[in-house]
Design an enzyme around this catalytic site. Structure first.
Site, PDB file in Angstrom:
ATOM      1  N   GLY A 229       0.827  -1.201   0.000  1.00 42.97           N
ATOM      2  CA  GLY A 229       0.000   0.000   0.000  1.00 42.97           C
ATOM      3  C   GLY A 229       0.858   1.245   0.000  1.00 42.97           C
ATOM      4  N   ALA A 231       1.475   5.434   1.180  1.00 45.17           N
ATOM      5  CA  ALA A 231       1.552   6.128   2.459  1.00 45.17           C
ATOM      6  C   ALA A 231       0.158   6.360   3.018  1.00 45.17           C
ATOM      7  CB  ALA A 231       2.271   7.458   2.286  1.00 45.17           C
ATOM      8  N   HIS A 271       1.784   3.123  16.539  1.00 42.44           N
ATOM      9  CA  HIS A 271       1.761   1.702  16.206  1.00 42.44           C
ATOM     10  C   HIS A 271       1.703   0.852  17.463  1.00 42.44           C
ATOM     11  CE1 HIS A 271       2.757   1.262  11.766  1.00 42.44           C
ATOM     12  NE2 HIS A 271       2.662   2.565  11.943  1.00 42.44           N
TER      13      HIS A 271
END
Length: 400
Positions: A229, A231, A271
């Site tokens: 994918g 950004a 994250h």
């Protein structure tokens, strides 16, 4: 032991009444779901919901033979009228066992968020576990000697419940995991089936009758997956979602800490906040040894940073070093990585950037990096059972 799912939806059903969201708007036909209720061998009813008698009749069953009605929801679930002839609904205290005259044994399991889970053993010795909406088992510590034959749980709302069961051996490769209490958090149809299959689970339509212990429909979990994918496309979220029902995941961060870079530190923190607390983190670009070892699932985020580190080490940014052996060294490192992916026995989900569709980089080094990342993605993806491309948060299946 047979189970009939009279409903498979959240307590409010799907679509929710008067909800204008896209998921509810498309929850039509077989994707429309009544509140979850489960009829076991025509004798035991888990959760009494509105319209249960009509749902049973549509599925070719009757509630006339029901000898026990048990509630799982916190606060006793939705308020419904008990049909004539049906026993008064009740609840088994946590840790207690109930013997039904039909030969079924039911043990109540404590939950971490209210409600009651039920461990049901049939006269044939088959076992199923039924969990309430929004609940996960509490106090699972010791590994069990035998997995459940079937688990019915809120897989979408509480994926960690399945991870806990897998951690102690209560859910194994042959356990038929059925997603119930389905709400409008995930678009119904193909997207729901795709997400559940990645977790080794499935969903069935209301009225479906299943035989506990029949494993032919248990989905195989892809062992190697590449998620591509651009950004902020949602590729890392997709990768993390694919492993959130598995315990002891090792998150391999290839970007390091980058001391003094505040923006990078913020990205790392975001994250970490998303990841389950049971996951461990390793900050390394030495991927081959990890792939060759046995162990828990790996989430590698990401291959593009691994490539940057390798290109630094082989002098790829200097034309002379590149021509003098740097290119050959890089090819060998990529080949070694691809071979390790091919031979690994671990479940692996890797993230990488897709940069080939953007603007052509203005510098020679930028073009070199773009080209080598494309080659790396192709080599890694060739060894994976499943390859996904994430665009605007939507995962497009390229392989698998």
């Amino acid at each position: 032991m047979d189970v009939t799912l009279l409903g498979t939806g959240a307590p409010a059903g799907l679509p929710r009444p008067d909800c204008p969201c896209a998921a509810c708007a498309t929850a039509l036909g077989p994707d429309a779901r009544a509140a979850t209720a489960v009829l076991v061998d025509g004798a035991l009813l888990l959760d009494l919901t509105p319209g249960a008698a009509f749902a049973a009749a549509r599925a070719g069953h009757s509630l006339a033979g029901v000898r026990q009605v048990l509630l799982s929801h916190p606060h006793h679930g939705p308020v419904v009228e008990v049909p004539a002839g049906l026993p008064q609904p009740g609840r088994v205290p946590d840790g207690r066992e109930l013997a039904v005259l039909t030969g079924h044994r039911v043990r109540a399991m404590a939950m971490d968020a209210g409600g009651t889970g039920y461990d049901v053993t049939g006269p044939d010795g088959r076992r199923l576990l039924y969990l309430p909406p929004g609940g996960a088992p509490a106090g699972l510590e010791e590994a069990t000697a035998e997995s459940y034959d079937m688990v019915l749980a809120d897989v979408v709302g509480r994926p960690d419940a399945l991870a806990r069961l897998r951690a102690v051996g209560s859910a194994g490769p042959t356990t038929d995991v059925l997603a119930v209490h389905l709400d409008h958090d995930v678009p119904p149809g193909p997207e729901l089936r795709r997400r559940l299959a990645a977790a080794g689970a499935r969903a069935v339509a209301d009225g479906t009758t299943l035989t506990v212990g029949a494993y032919e429909d248990v989905p195989d979990v892809p062992r190697r997956t590449l998620v591509l994918g651009g950004a902020r496309s949602g590729k890392s979220v997709e990768a993390e979602r694919r492993l959130e029902t598995f315990p002891d995941v090792l998150y391999v961060a290839t970007g390091g800490t980058r001391d003094g870079d505040g923006e990078w530190a913020q990205r790392v923190a975001l994250h970490r906040e998303r990841r389950p607390g049971s996951w461990r983190t390793a900050e390394t670009t030495d991927l081959v040894p990890l792939l060759r070892e046995d162990g828990p699932p790996l989430l590698i985020d990401c291959l593009s940073l691994w490539l940057t580190d390798v290109m630094d080490s082989v002098g790829a940014w200097d034309d002379a070093e590149w021509a003098g052996g740097g290119e050959k060294s890089l090819r060998e490192r990529v080949r070694e990585l691809a071979d390790a992916v091919r031979g690994t026995r671990r479940t692996v989900v890797a993230v990488s950037n897709e940069v080939g569709s953007g603007i052509v980089p203005a510098t020679a080094s930028g073009r070199r990096y773009r080209d080598e990342l494309g080659r790396l993605n192709a080599a890694f993806g060739a060894e994976c059972e499943q390859v996904l491309l994430v665009v605007a948060g939507q995962a497009l299946v390229l392989r698998g």
